[in-house]
Design a protein around this motif. Structure first.
Motif, short mmCIF file in Angstrom:
data_model
loop_
_atom_site.label_atom_id
_atom_site.label_comp_id
_atom_site.label_asym_id
_atom_site.label_seq_id
_atom_site.Cartn_x
_atom_site.Cartn_y
_atom_site.Cartn_z
N LEU A 109 -9.51 10.42 -9.67
CA LEU A 109 -8.42 10.86 -8.75
C LEU A 109 -8.23 9.81 -8.07
N GLU A 110 -8.79 9.12 -7.77
CA GLU A 110 -8.36 8.26 -6.34
C GLU A 110 -7.36 7.51 -6.50
N ASN A 111 -6.44 7.14 -7.84
CA ASN A 111 -5.17 6.97 -7.52
C ASN A 111 -4.08 7.19 -7.31
N TYR A 130 0.73 5.27 -8.91
CA TYR A 130 0.38 4.52 -8.42
C TYR A 130 -0.59 3.96 -10.21
N GLY A 131 0.07 4.25 -11.01
CA GLY A 131 -0.31 3.92 -11.99
C GLY A 131 -1.09 4.68 -13.22
N ALA A 132 -1.04 6.72 -12.24
CA ALA A 132 -2.52 7.33 -12.80
C ALA A 132 -1.62 8.95 -12.62
N ILE A 198 -0.96 -2.93 -5.09
CA ILE A 198 -1.88 -2.80 -4.57
C ILE A 198 -3.48 -3.97 -4.12
N ARG A 199 -3.08 -4.59 -5.25
CA ARG A 199 -4.05 -5.79 -5.82
C ARG A 199 -3.73 -6.71 -4.96
N ASP A 217 -8.17 4.07 0.16
CA ASP A 217 -7.32 3.44 1.76
C ASP A 217 -6.29 3.02 1.69
N VAL A 218 -6.20 2.18 0.76
CA VAL A 218 -4.68 1.60 0.65
C VAL A 218 -3.79 2.00 -0.28
N ILE A 219 -4.36 2.79 -0.82
CA ILE A 219 -2.85 3.41 -1.65
C ILE A 219 -2.44 4.28 0.08
#
Ligand code: FAD
Ligand code: EPU
Length: 343
Positions: A109-111, A130-132, A198-199, A217-219
Motif C-alpha cells: 500500500l505504500e505508494n 504513483y503507479g499503484a 520518486i527516483r 516518506d518520499v511520497i
C-alpha cells in the motif's frame, strides 16, 4: 448509532463547504449498518466517507449516512497471517491503514500514502497514485445491501475495477453500505519507484534502495509539495479525471504539442490500446493555473486541483469548473469529466 437532525456537513467535506443535511446517521457495526439500511431504503440518502471527493452545491435535505470513524487503527483491523490479508473497518482513515501496514512489515500500500479519505471509499473509487491502484490489493468488500438488509461479501473480481472506476460508482451506486474491505499484502517489500519524480527524490536523499518507510516518506513529501492541504485551502484533489483518448486523437493533439506528457494505456496482453493525457497539463496550457473566479481558484502548483480560496459555495466551484471545461474543449477538443461527486 449516532442519529442527528439538521446537521452541518462542514467537517464532512474537504472543500470546506458549510451545507446542512436533514438527518445524519453513523453506523458503527454490521448490525447498525443493517438497521440504517432499513431506515433509509425508502427515502433519499447520500453515503459519505471522509467527503474528500465531494462537492456540495447546497443543503442536502435527505439523510447522510457514514461509517463511524475509528481513531485506533489496531481496533479496526484483523490480520489473517496465513493468507496475509488485512480486513479493515470501512470508517478507518485509509492512510492510517497504510501507516499501520508499513509499521508491521506488511507491504503493497505504500505508494498510496497520504491519499485522504476512508477505507470504504477506497473500494468505491479505486484510488490510485504513483503507479499503484488499490484494486491490485483488494481481495473482497463486505457490505449491507440497502434494499434488503442482506450482508454480502463481494470478491474484487466482481467489482469491475478500472481507472477511478468500479461498479459501486455505476450500476451499484447507492446499492450497498460498505462495512469492511480486505486487502491482500506481502511480507516481502518490492519498491516501486519508477513513477514521476520518486527516483529523483530518493537520489537527492542518497537512498539507492529504500525501505518501505523511506518510500512512504518520499511520497508524502512529494504530495505535500504539490497538493494543497484541505485544512488550509478546501479542495477534493484532482477535480477532473485524466481523459483516455484513441491513438488517432492522441496523435492529432501531439502534432500541435510535441512535448505533451502522456501515459500509454495497455491491455492484458501488454499492447498499447489508448493514451491517457494529464488534464492538469491541458488546464495549465489554457492559462488557468493560479487563476480565480471569485472565491474559486485553480491551484497554483497543480492545475488539476480546484480550490476554495475562502467562503466559496459549491456553485462558485461549479462556475469555475464549467469555464475550465469550456476552454479545454475549445483548445483540445476534449470534454473533461469530473472525478469529484457533485451533489
Ligand atoms: P467520499 O468522498 O466521502 O465518497 C466517495 C464515494 O464513495 C462516494 O460515491 C460515496 O458515496 C462512496 N462511499 C464512501 N464511503 C462509503 C461506504 N462506506 N459505503 C458505500 N459507499 C461509500 N484520490 C486518488 O485516487 N488518488 C489521489 O492521489 C488522491 N489525492 C487526493 C488529494 C487530496 C488533497 C484530496 C482532498 C483528495 C484526493 N483524492 C485522491 C480523492 C479522494 O481522496 C478519494 O476519492 C477517496 O477515496 C475519497 O474517500 P472519502 O472517504 O473521502 O470518500
Ligand atoms: N502537469 C502540468 N501542469 C499542471 C499539472 C500537471 O504540466 O498544472 C503535468 C505534469 O508536469 C506531469 C503531468 O501533467 O507531466 C502529470 O501530473 P502529475 O504527475 O501531477 O499527475 P496527475 O496526472 O495530474 C494523477 C492523479 C492524482 C495522483 C497523481 C500521482 C488523476 C485524475 N489524478 O494526477 O490523483 O495523486 O497522478 O500519481 O488521475 C486524485 O485523484 O485526486 C489525485 C490527486
Amino acid at each position: 448509532m449516532r442519529d442527528i437532525r439538521n446537521y452541518s456537513l462542514l467537517e464532512h467535506n474537504t472543500f470546506g463547504i458549510d451545507a446542512m443535511c436533514g438527518r445524519f446517521l453513523e453506523y458503527a457495526s454490521v448490525d447498525e449498518a443493517v438497521e440504517v439500511a432499513g431506515m433509509i431504503s425508502s427515502s433519499p440518502f447520500l453515503i459519505v466517507g471522509g467527503g474528500s471527493n465531494l462537492l456540495l452545491t447546497g443543503d442536502y435535505p435527505g439523510t447522510v449516512v457514514t461509517p463511524a470513524p475509528m481513531a485506533d487503527v489496531s481496533a479496526g483491523v484483523c490480520l489473517d497471517s496465513k493468507n496475509l490479508t488485512l480486513r479493515c473497518w470501512a470508517g478507518l482513515v485509509f492512510d492510517d491503514v497504510v501507516n499501520y501496514c508499513v509499521d508491521k512489515g506488511l507491504y503493497g500500500l505504500e505508494n498510496l500514502s497520504l491519499i485522504p479519505g476512508q477505507v470504504g471509499a477506497s473500494a468505491v473509487q479505486n484510488i490510485g497514485a504513483y503507479g499503484a491502484e488499490v484494486k491490485d490489493v483488494i481481495c473482497s468488500v463486505e457490505a449491507v445491501e440497502i434494499a434488503t438488509g442482506k450482508v454480502v461479501t463481494i470478491p474484487a473480481e466482481e467489482c469491475r475495477y478500472a481507472y477511478r472506476q468500479s461498479r459501486f460508482k455505476t450500476e451499484w451506486r447507492n446499492r450497498f453500505l460498505i462495512t469492511f474491505v480486505t486487502y491482500r499484502l506481502s511480507t516481502s517489500f518490492t519498491p516501486h519507484v519508477d513513477y514521476g519524480n520518486i527516483r529523483a527524490e530518493l537520489d537527492a536523499r542518497g537512498i539507492a534502495t529504500p525501505t518501505a518507510r523511506q518510500l512512504r516518506d518520499v511520497i508524502i513529501d512529494i504530495r505535500n509539495a504539490k497538493l494543497p492541504d484541505p485544512k488550509v485551502e478546501g479542495n477534493a484533489g484532482s477535480f477532473f479525471m485524466n481523459p483516455i483518448v484513441s491513438r488517432e486523437q492522441f496523435e492529432n493533439i501531439r502534432r500541435d504539442y510535441p512535448s505533451m506528457p502522456f501515459y500509454e494505456v495497455r491491455n492484458v496482453l501488454g499492447e498499447c490500446t489508448a493514451y491517457k493525457i494529464p488534464a492538469g497539463w491541458m488546464i495549465d496550457q489554457c492559462g488557468w493555473k493560479g487563476k480565480t473566479i471569485g472565491p474559486a481558484g485553480v491551484h497554483s502548483r497543480q492545475a488539476l486541483v480546484l480550490v476554495n480560496k475562502g467562503g466559496a459555495t459549491g456553485s462558485d466551484i461549479v462556475r469555475l469548473m464549467k469555464a475550465v471545461q469550456h476552454d479545454v474543449c475549445e483548445r483540445f477538443g476534449i470534454s473533461l469529466q469530473p472525478e469529484v461527486n457533485i451533489v
